[in-house]
Write a protein that holds these residues in place. Structure first.
Motif, PDB file in Angstrom:
ATOM      1  N   ARG A 533      20.226   0.253   2.947  1.00  0.00           N
ATOM      2  CA  ARG A 533      21.006  -0.430   1.912  1.00  0.00           C
ATOM      3  C   ARG A 533      20.099  -1.095   0.872  1.00  0.00           C
ATOM      4  NH1 ARG A 533      26.496  -2.472   2.230  1.00  0.00           N
ATOM      5  NH2 ARG A 533      26.836  -3.879   0.478  1.00  0.00           N
ATOM      6  N   SER A 534      18.902  -1.498   1.289  1.00  0.00           N
ATOM      7  CA  SER A 534      17.995  -2.212   0.379  1.00  0.00           C
ATOM      8  C   SER A 534      17.164  -1.272  -0.481  1.00  0.00           C
ATOM      9  CB  SER A 534      17.059  -3.117   1.191  1.00  0.00           C
ATOM     10  OG  SER A 534      16.136  -2.334   1.934  1.00  0.00           O
ATOM     11  N   LEU A 535      17.171   0.029  -0.163  1.00  0.00           N
ATOM     12  CA  LEU A 535      16.285   0.969  -0.849  1.00  0.00           C
ATOM     13  C   LEU A 535      16.973   1.619  -2.039  1.00  0.00           C
ATOM     14  CD1 LEU A 535      14.849   2.805   2.292  1.00  0.00           C
ATOM     15  CD2 LEU A 535      13.644   1.133   0.866  1.00  0.00           C
ATOM     16  N   PRO A 536      16.218   1.922  -3.087  1.00  0.00           N
ATOM     17  CA  PRO A 536      16.779   2.741  -4.163  1.00  0.00           C
ATOM     18  C   PRO A 536      16.978   4.170  -3.664  1.00  0.00           C
ATOM     19  CG  PRO A 536      14.457   2.370  -4.538  1.00  0.00           C
ATOM     20  CD  PRO A 536      14.825   1.528  -3.353  1.00  0.00           C
ATOM     21  N   ASP A 537      17.826   4.929  -4.337  1.00  0.00           N
ATOM     22  CA  ASP A 537      18.039   6.318  -3.947  1.00  0.00           C
ATOM     23  C   ASP A 537      16.725   7.092  -4.015  1.00  0.00           C
ATOM     24  OD1 ASP A 537      20.656   5.686  -3.655  1.00  0.00           O
ATOM     25  OD2 ASP A 537      21.352   6.680  -5.481  1.00  0.00           O
ATOM     26  N   GLY A 538      16.516   7.951  -3.034  1.00  0.00           N
ATOM     27  CA  GLY A 538      15.296   8.741  -2.978  1.00  0.00           C
ATOM     28  C   GLY A 538      15.025   9.195  -1.555  1.00  0.00           C
ATOM     29  N   PRO A 539      13.921   9.907  -1.323  1.00  0.00           N
ATOM     30  CA  PRO A 539      13.636  10.470   0.003  1.00  0.00           C
ATOM     31  C   PRO A 539      13.581   9.430   1.117  1.00  0.00           C
ATOM     32  CG  PRO A 539      12.177  11.409  -1.660  1.00  0.00           C
ATOM     33  CD  PRO A 539      12.923  10.300  -2.328  1.00  0.00           C
ATOM     34  N   GLN A 540      13.023   8.248   0.826  1.00  0.00           N
ATOM     35  CA  GLN A 540      12.905   7.231   1.863  1.00  0.00           C
ATOM     36  C   GLN A 540      14.285   6.747   2.316  1.00  0.00           C
ATOM     37  OE1 GLN A 540      10.481   3.900   0.713  1.00  0.00           O
ATOM     38  NE2 GLN A 540      10.421   3.010   2.781  1.00  0.00           N
ATOM     39  N   ARG A 541      15.163   6.543   1.351  1.00  0.00           N
ATOM     40  CA  ARG A 541      16.515   6.102   1.719  1.00  0.00           C
ATOM     41  C   ARG A 541      17.259   7.202   2.467  1.00  0.00           C
ATOM     42  NH1 ARG A 541      22.102   5.439  -1.225  1.00  0.00           N
ATOM     43  NH2 ARG A 541      23.080   4.066   0.317  1.00  0.00           N
TER      44      ARG A 541
END
Length: 594
Positions: A533-541
């Motif tokens: 929930r804290s991450l911006p959209d992208g591979p890590q999220r």
């Protein structure tokens, strides 16, 4: 019998009124809801149909473009998209001056302008224990600074919620600007402010004047006002002539039908809304709803039930006799799941031990989703392999999992391994300690629920498990679910924003009792959920979302059956309709050319 006669009389009266309105030269959209509404107060709405009506009456700061694919945000009552800090913890909205509420005696005969404090008040209402908001968990998950503490103080002291106490996380900066501050980063927090049934502006004077009856007397800044409401029977709205106004500015995507693209170009600059009146009947049985549409009494039928959808679109194409009448048809995926949840506190199916997990997984494996999809849902669904639905960020169309598998042999082997066997020789399995094992499934009495019950009976009998059904209305089952009194219940869940967080939240421990109907609580999952929930959209999220979903697949607090498909049909007169699941109210964008 008397109730049926009254309902038929109400529908007949509705048709007469509709014809009278049309004769008077008004553009009147007529259609039906398949389930009753509950009320139109944004702080209390939990159902789709109340949400649809409220979205025409109230306005949020933002909205989704009606025709855009993928979904795209734009300002509504806001002058621009909000200012967002680099750490996604501070959001500032600036409103357009000159927007006014509909008339109400509480305004003392004066026009009442929308100001920033109206949004501050509207959002605080979700924290007020008086309203029992089903949307509270969305704000509490974001951690709006100071508001949860204010709510807890009201609960602890058994006093009314104090709207006038300043809090760091929500305040107006001046007449047209308000600010939110979060305890945690939330890059997608702004999406909440595109839902009028959640973040619609509410005038404090009206709420205080109407009290508990506020859900029957909604007053917003939107283009429609409620002029008639017979609960569970009929809803009528009229266009507000004093609405601040908007012009058609939609652009159809490149892959849209040529006719839709041409129409969007032709309509550019038109004043909205183009309709004068919307008349909605509540018709719970699918056959009379379908017949009302075929007879021309309704302009639109949404989510055509499976049996009728198969008749209307055999092989996926509009039937020739319907095409000859000029009817229009659309079939599209929904960002939704149809699931069965298991109450994790239940002494039979709940718990986190290996034997209870095995029982839930065996039950899930025994469910013949393909048979259900074809026989009960008329092919109007896609088999689900995970929780995250199509059209939302994080959905993996290539995922294959036990969730989407029907394997009776594996299900039986799991139960045998963990001691769920027939101890007494009566042909039915008992619990590992030899006690009787009986599943209890909450159901409604409608035709679709009865057909689903037949499938459950068939599937569980093949597994050697007894199952019985507890029949009640949807509202009664919802009440019992929130009180933790159901063992199993089949419910639907639809995203109101284009992000898979909506579905992962179904397993988040702090949401138990509201947005987490099973009461699943696993610290490892909660940590993953909060991290993604804290991450911006992208591979890590995406990696964190997939890891969280794998835990739900392993523990099986809910069995997701399908992702639903929607089949909508319209009369030739309805122009500009296009299903957008993130725009709860389409009335503003369509026209009738009879």
């Amino acid at each position: 019998m008397r109730a049926r006669r009254l309902r038929r009389a109400a529908v007949a009266l509705g048709l007469a009124l509709a014809l009278a309105s049309a004769a008077a030269g008004q553009k009147v959209l007529r259609y039906a809801f398949p389930l009753p509404e509950s009320g139109f107060d944004p702080a209390q709405i939990t159902d789709l149909y109340s949400r649809t009506v409220a979205a025409g009456i109230f306005e949020a700061p933002l909205e989704y473009e009606y025709l855009a694919q993928p979904a795209r945000l734009r300002p509504a009552t806001a002058a621009a998209l909000p200012e967002v800090s680099a750490d996604h913890r501070r959001f500032v909205f600036r409103l357009r001056p000159g927007i006014f509420f509909a008339e109400h005696p509480a305004f003392g005969g004066r026009r009442r302008e929308l100001v920033a404090e109206d949004y501050v008040y509207a959002l605080k209402r979700h924290y007020d224990p008086r309203w029992k908001s089903g949307n509270l968990q969305q704000l509490e998950s974001a951690g709006v600074l100071g508001l949860s503490e204010l709510r807890q103080r009201a609960l602890a002291e058994r006093r009314p919620f104090d709207y006038d106490t300043p809090v760091q996380g929500l305040r107006s900066l001046d007449r047209y600007r308000f600010e939110l501050r979060l305890a945690r980063p939330d890059p997608r927090f702004v999406h909440l402010f595109a839902d009028p049934s959640f973040a619609g502006a509410v005038a404090r004077e009206v709420v205080e004047a109407e009290g508990r009856d506020i859900g029957a007397h909604p007053v917003g800044t939107g283009p429609w006002r409620l002029v008639e409401w017979r609960r569970g029977l009929r809803i009528v709205l009229e266009h507000r002539p004093d609405w601040h106004g908007q012009h058609y500015a939609e652009t159809a995507p490149a892959d849209a039908p040529a006719a839709l693209r041409a129409q969007a170009n032709r309509w550019r600059g038109r004043s909205l809304p183009m309709l004068d009146r919307v008349e909605i009947a509540v018709i719970e049985q699918p056959q009379p709803r379908w017949l009302a549409f075929l007879n021309g009494e309704h302009d639109l039928i949404e989510n055509l039930p499976g049996d009728f959808a198969a008749q209307a679109l055999p092989g996926g194409r509009l039937a020739p006799h319907l095409a000859a009448r000029g009817l229009q048809a659309w079939r599209s995926p929904l960002p939704s799941i149809a699931m069965t949840y298991f109450a994790m506190a239940d002494p039979v199916v709940g718990g986190y031990g290996a034997s209870r997990v095995a029982l839930r997984r065996a039950i899930a494996l025994a469910v013949d989703v393909e048979r259900e999809r074809l026989l009960v849902r008329g092919g109007q669904a896609l088999p689900a392999n995970g929780l995250i639905a199509p059209l939302t960020y994080g959905h993996d169309a290539a995922l294959r999992s036990e969730m989407g598998t029907h394997d009776l042999a594996r299900a039986r082997a799991l139960l045998d391994l963990y001691g769920y066997v027939d101890h007494d020789g009566d042909g039915w399995r008992e619990a590992p300690d030899g006690r009787p094992l009986r599943l209890r499934y909450a159901m409604q009495s409608d035709a679709t629920s009865r057909a689903l019950a037949e499938q459950w009976q068939r599937n569980m009998a093949a597994l050697g498990l007894r199952i019985e059904f507890e029949i009640a209305t949807w509202a009664e089952n919802l009440k019992r679910s929130r009180a933790g009194r159901l063992m199993m219940w089949g419910v639907g869940w639809m995203a109101s924003e284009p992000d898979g967080d909506t579905f992962l939240a179904l397993g988040y421990g702090p949401n138990a009792g509201q947005g987490n109907p099973s009461g699943f609580a696993l610290p490892a999952f909660d940590r993953l959920y909060e991290h993604q929930r804290s991450l911006p959209d992208g591979p890590q999220r995406l990696a964190a979302m997939q890891a969280a979903q794998r835990l739900l697949l392993a523990y099986m607090p809910m069995k997701v059956h399908v992702h639903q498909l929607a089949t909508d049909l319209a009369q030739p007169a309805l122009q500009g309709y296009r299903r957008n699941p993130f725009v709860p109210n389409f009335w503003k964008y369509v026209d009738l050319e009879r």
